[in-house]
Design a protein around this motif. Structure first.
Motif, PDB file in Angstrom:
ATOM      1  N   LYS A   1       0.826  -1.216   0.000  1.00 19.18           N
ATOM      2  CA  LYS A   1       0.000   0.000   0.000  1.00 19.18           C
ATOM      3  C   LYS A   1       0.862   1.268   0.000  1.00 19.18           C
ATOM      4  O   LYS A   1       0.663   2.160  -0.836  1.00 19.18           O
ATOM      5  CB  LYS A   1      -0.933   0.009   1.233  1.00 19.18           C
ATOM      6  CG  LYS A   1      -1.800  -1.228   1.344  1.00 19.18           C
ATOM      7  CD  LYS A   1      -2.696  -1.193   2.573  1.00 19.18           C
ATOM      8  CE  LYS A   1      -1.956  -1.197   3.890  1.00 19.18           C
ATOM      9  NZ  LYS A   1      -1.196  -2.435   4.161  1.00 19.18           N
ATOM     10  N   THR A   2       1.814   1.334   0.943  1.00 18.67           N
ATOM     11  CA  THR A   2       2.655   2.533   1.022  1.00 18.67           C
ATOM     12  C   THR A   2       3.502   2.674  -0.237  1.00 18.67           C
ATOM     13  O   THR A   2       3.675   3.783  -0.768  1.00 18.67           O
ATOM     14  CB  THR A   2       3.547   2.477   2.284  1.00 18.67           C
ATOM     15  OG1 THR A   2       2.694   2.469   3.436  1.00 18.67           O
ATOM     16  CG2 THR A   2       4.469   3.675   2.372  1.00 18.67           C
ATOM     17  N   THR A   3       3.989   1.546  -0.742  1.00 16.84           N
ATOM     18  CA  THR A   3       4.789   1.583  -1.971  1.00 16.84           C
ATOM     19  C   THR A   3       3.966   2.168  -3.127  1.00 16.84           C
ATOM     20  O   THR A   3       4.469   2.971  -3.922  1.00 16.84           O
ATOM     21  CB  THR A   3       5.267   0.157  -2.325  1.00 16.84           C
ATOM     22  OG1 THR A   3       5.985  -0.365  -1.208  1.00 16.84           O
ATOM     23  CG2 THR A   3       6.170   0.157  -3.539  1.00 16.84           C
TER      24      THR A   3
ATOM     25  N   LEU B   1      -3.371   9.748   1.474  1.00 14.43           N
ATOM     26  CA  LEU B   1      -3.144   9.720   2.927  1.00 14.43           C
ATOM     27  C   LEU B   1      -2.770   8.316   3.375  1.00 14.43           C
ATOM     28  O   LEU B   1      -3.482   7.354   3.072  1.00 14.43           O
ATOM     29  CB  LEU B   1      -4.406  10.156   3.672  1.00 14.43           C
ATOM     30  CG  LEU B   1      -4.961  11.540   3.305  1.00 14.43           C
ATOM     31  CD1 LEU B   1      -6.327  11.391   2.668  1.00 14.43           C
ATOM     32  CD2 LEU B   1      -5.053  12.427   4.529  1.00 14.43           C
ATOM     33  N   ASP B   2      -1.635   8.209   4.110  1.00 14.82           N
ATOM     34  CA  ASP B   2      -1.187   6.904   4.585  1.00 14.82           C
ATOM     35  C   ASP B   2      -1.592   6.730   6.048  1.00 14.82           C
ATOM     36  O   ASP B   2      -0.996   7.323   6.939  1.00 14.82           O
ATOM     37  CB  ASP B   2       0.335   6.780   4.436  1.00 14.82           C
ATOM     38  CG  ASP B   2       0.796   5.329   4.483  1.00 14.82           C
ATOM     39  OD1 ASP B   2       0.008   4.454   4.910  1.00 14.82           O
ATOM     40  OD2 ASP B   2       1.948   5.064   4.091  1.00 14.82           O
ATOM     41  N   GLU B   3      -2.627   5.960   6.274  1.00 18.66           N
ATOM     42  CA  GLU B   3      -3.133   5.629   7.609  1.00 18.66           C
ATOM     43  C   GLU B   3      -3.366   6.846   8.504  1.00 18.66           C
ATOM     44  O   GLU B   3      -2.792   6.966   9.577  1.00 18.66           O
ATOM     45  CB  GLU B   3      -2.171   4.658   8.296  1.00 18.66           C
ATOM     46  CG  GLU B   3      -1.984   3.408   7.471  1.00 18.66           C
ATOM     47  CD  GLU B   3      -1.472   2.239   8.300  1.00 18.66           C
ATOM     48  OE1 GLU B   3      -1.883   2.134   9.471  1.00 18.66           O
ATOM     49  OE2 GLU B   3      -0.690   1.451   7.766  1.00 18.66           O
ATOM     50  N   PRO B   4      -4.259   7.744   8.071  1.00 17.18           N
ATOM     51  CA  PRO B   4      -4.493   8.956   8.864  1.00 17.18           C
ATOM     52  C   PRO B   4      -5.187   8.693  10.194  1.00 17.18           C
ATOM     53  O   PRO B   4      -5.180   9.562  11.058  1.00 17.18           O
ATOM     54  CB  PRO B   4      -5.384   9.805   7.952  1.00 17.18           C
ATOM     55  CG  PRO B   4      -6.073   8.827   7.080  1.00 17.18           C
ATOM     56  CD  PRO B   4      -5.087   7.722   6.850  1.00 17.18           C
TER      57      PRO B   4
HETATM   58 MG   LIG Z   1       2.348   1.076   4.852  1.00 20.39          MG
END
Ligand SMILES: [Mg+2]
Ligand SMILES: Nc1ncnc2c1ncn2[C@@H]1O[C@H](COP(=O)(O)OP(=O)(O)OP(=O)(O)O)[C@@H](O)[C@H]1O
Length: 258
Positions: free
Chosen positions: A48-50, A174-177
């Motif tokens: 996901k982050t990638t 947004l990464d895990e807000p």
């Molecule tokens: Mg991640």
């Protein structure tokens, strides 16, 4: 449920990315539309982050195409993504605890006077603009002058989001807000994210909070598993169990096969 767009604002086609021997993304395609909130979900390490970093110009995909407003582009770096109107809010928020909300919202992009004033920061103008942005997001309750280090996790998250929309981007990632936020604070962030979409932004949000945040706040859910996109759901038409089942590789059939 794209509001005004037939054409996606941002499209990925066939994205591959490996880190040494680790295949982080395999043949991932994704479309984002203005006015729509999309959840990107998957187990730890699913990619996901990638994927977000590849859209933010932070990492370069090994293979695949990137389209913005219908044109194929190659992002040379984060500044190129930002110039297109793509803003990212990372999990660590990158806020400076010893500065106040106004200083954080403008960090590195302060409004300054002319050269003969030594490019002095125009604090009053920054305050006015920060106030405007917070008002637009219905966040006028946040103190402009208190150090953000003294604020709650939810308030800090809101400031990081306000910062991301300062120059009116078209896409926000947004990464895990809502990670580490209380239920109430996560709900407030959810409202804020809907507010962004109602202003016509395309929003992509990574979240592990499937049963509440993802189902309640988003329009569409894209599921990654081991670097591949394995399922896509309309949020209104799916249960948390079905989403989790797709994440962990259970039976994709409905009726909570877990
Ligand atoms: Mg991640
Ligand atoms: N810079 C890197 N160098 C080497 N491997 C990496 C790098 N970044 C990510 N990976 C690997 O790529 C895979 C996908 O990682 P990624 O961070 O995208 O997962 P994620 O879905 O965001 O997980 P999480 O939910 O834990 O944040 C993992 O196996 C990870 O170890």
């Amino acid at each position: 449920m794209p509001s005004d767009a037939i054409q996606p604002i941002l499209s990925l086609r066939g994205i591959h990315k490996s880190f040494g021997g680790v295949q982080a993304l395999t043949d991932v395609s994704l479309d984002l539309y203005s006015g729509e909130v999309v959840a990107l979900v998957g187990d730890n390490g699913a990619g996901k982050t990638t994927l977000i970093k590849s859209m933010a110009g932070v990492i370069r995909a090994d293979k695949g195409q990137f389209f913005f407003e219908g044109n194929e582009v190659t992002l040379s770096g984060p500044a190129a993504a930002s110039d297109l109107g793509i803003q990212t809010v990372y999990q660590d928020l990158a806020l400076c605890n010893n500065l106040d909300a106004v200083q954080n919202i403008f960090l590195g992009r302060e409004l300054t006077g002319p050269w003969w004033s030594g490019f002095r920061v125009r604090r009053a103008d920054c305050e006015r603009k920060a106030h405007e942005v917070l008002q637009r997001l219905r966040l006028s309750g946040i103190s402009l002058t208190r150090n953000v280090g003294a604020m709650s996790g939810g308030q800090r998250q809101n400031i990081a989001i306000a910062r991301s929309i300062l120059w009116q981007p078209k896409v926000v990632l947004l990464d895990e807000p809502t990670a580490a936020l209380s239920h109430t604070a996560a709900e407030a962030v959810g409202k804020l994210i809907r507010e962004l979409a109602s202003h016509g932004l395309a929003v992509l949000v990574i979240s592990h909070d499937i049963h509440q945040f993802v189902i309640d706040v988003t329009d569409r859910i894209e599921v990654l598993r081991l670097g591949r996109k394995v399922a896509s759901f309309a949020s209104k038409q799916v249960t948390g169990e079905q989403v989790v089942s797709a994440m962990v590789g259970g039976n994709e059939e409905p009726a909570g096969a877990r």
